[in-house]
Design an enzyme around this catalytic site. Structure first.
Site, short mmCIF file in Angstrom:
data_model
loop_
_atom_site.label_atom_id
_atom_site.label_comp_id
_atom_site.label_asym_id
_atom_site.label_seq_id
_atom_site.Cartn_x
_atom_site.Cartn_y
_atom_site.Cartn_z
N ASP A 119 39.32 24.49 43.47
CA ASP A 119 38.73 25.09 44.67
C ASP A 119 37.45 24.34 44.99
O ASP A 119 36.74 23.89 44.09
CB ASP A 119 38.40 26.57 44.43
CG ASP A 119 39.64 27.45 44.32
OD1 ASP A 119 40.67 27.10 44.94
OD2 ASP A 119 39.56 28.47 43.63
N ASP A 145 44.76 28.01 49.90
CA ASP A 145 44.34 29.41 50.08
C ASP A 145 44.14 29.72 51.55
O ASP A 145 44.50 30.80 52.03
CB ASP A 145 43.03 29.68 49.33
CG ASP A 145 43.15 29.49 47.83
OD1 ASP A 145 44.26 29.61 47.30
OD2 ASP A 145 42.10 29.21 47.20
#
Length: 181
Positions: A119, A145
């Site tokens: 991330d 995401d």
């Protein structure tokens, strides 16, 4: 499978491939550019690129081990692909599901390769303070995401508001057509 059915699957397949490619390319960039570095401020503290490895699930959930999230994704993914195939003549559904499948595949690749998810998009949305739970900064996320979240919001709106209105309009039209004969 007829030509119309094959044509209807081209866009969902392209979207899946595109989401996976962009997700994996941006994660590779993040690992190369941000490892061991302080957060890269894009818009002050509001938008930063910060490298984080996530062993849990979306939005900081920790419902199980990294293997748990991998197995759940691998179980759900065939259903999503089936629904894309089944609803291939409904672009609103099949394209939104393609974004979800592409995002899921992007994160599955990370979980298989790294046993965690890369991330790096770090945004400071509004603070949350509900029943003692306090969140000062939003969870760090990635392109996969984002694709999943945006497609889920679209699907929610589509299934709750647009599709029922369309269905009612079609029923009224059918009643009007049958009453005129």
């Amino acid at each position: 499978m007829g030509a119309d059915n094959r044509t209807a699957l081209i866009w969902p397949v392209l979207i899946i491939v595109l989401v996976v490619a962009v997700d994996q390319a941006t994660k590779a960039w993040a690992v190369a550019a941000l490892s061991g570095e302080p957060p890269l401020r894009i818009i002050g503290d509001f938008l930063m690129f910060s490298l984080v490895y996530n062993k849990g699930g979306a939005m900081g959930t920790t419902l199980g081990s990294p293997l748990y999230y991998l197995v759940v994704a691998l179980i759900i993914l065939p259903f999503i692909l089936y629904y894309i195939y089944h609803h291939r003549q409904e672009p609103a559904l099949s394209l939104a599901l393609a974004f979800i499948a592409g995002g899921a595949i992007g994160n599955v690749i990370d979980r298989i390769r790294l046993r965690q998810v890369v991330d790096f998009i770090d945004v400071d949305f509004f603070d949350i303070n509900v029943f003692g739970y306090k969140l000062d900064r939003w969870w760090t996320f990635n392109i996969a995401d984002s694709a999943i979240f945006c497609a889920m919001l679209f699907l929610l709106g589509y299934l709750l508001w647009y599709k029922p209105r369309r269905h009612r309009a079609m029923m009224l039209h059918d009643r009007g057509s049958s009453g005129s004969h």
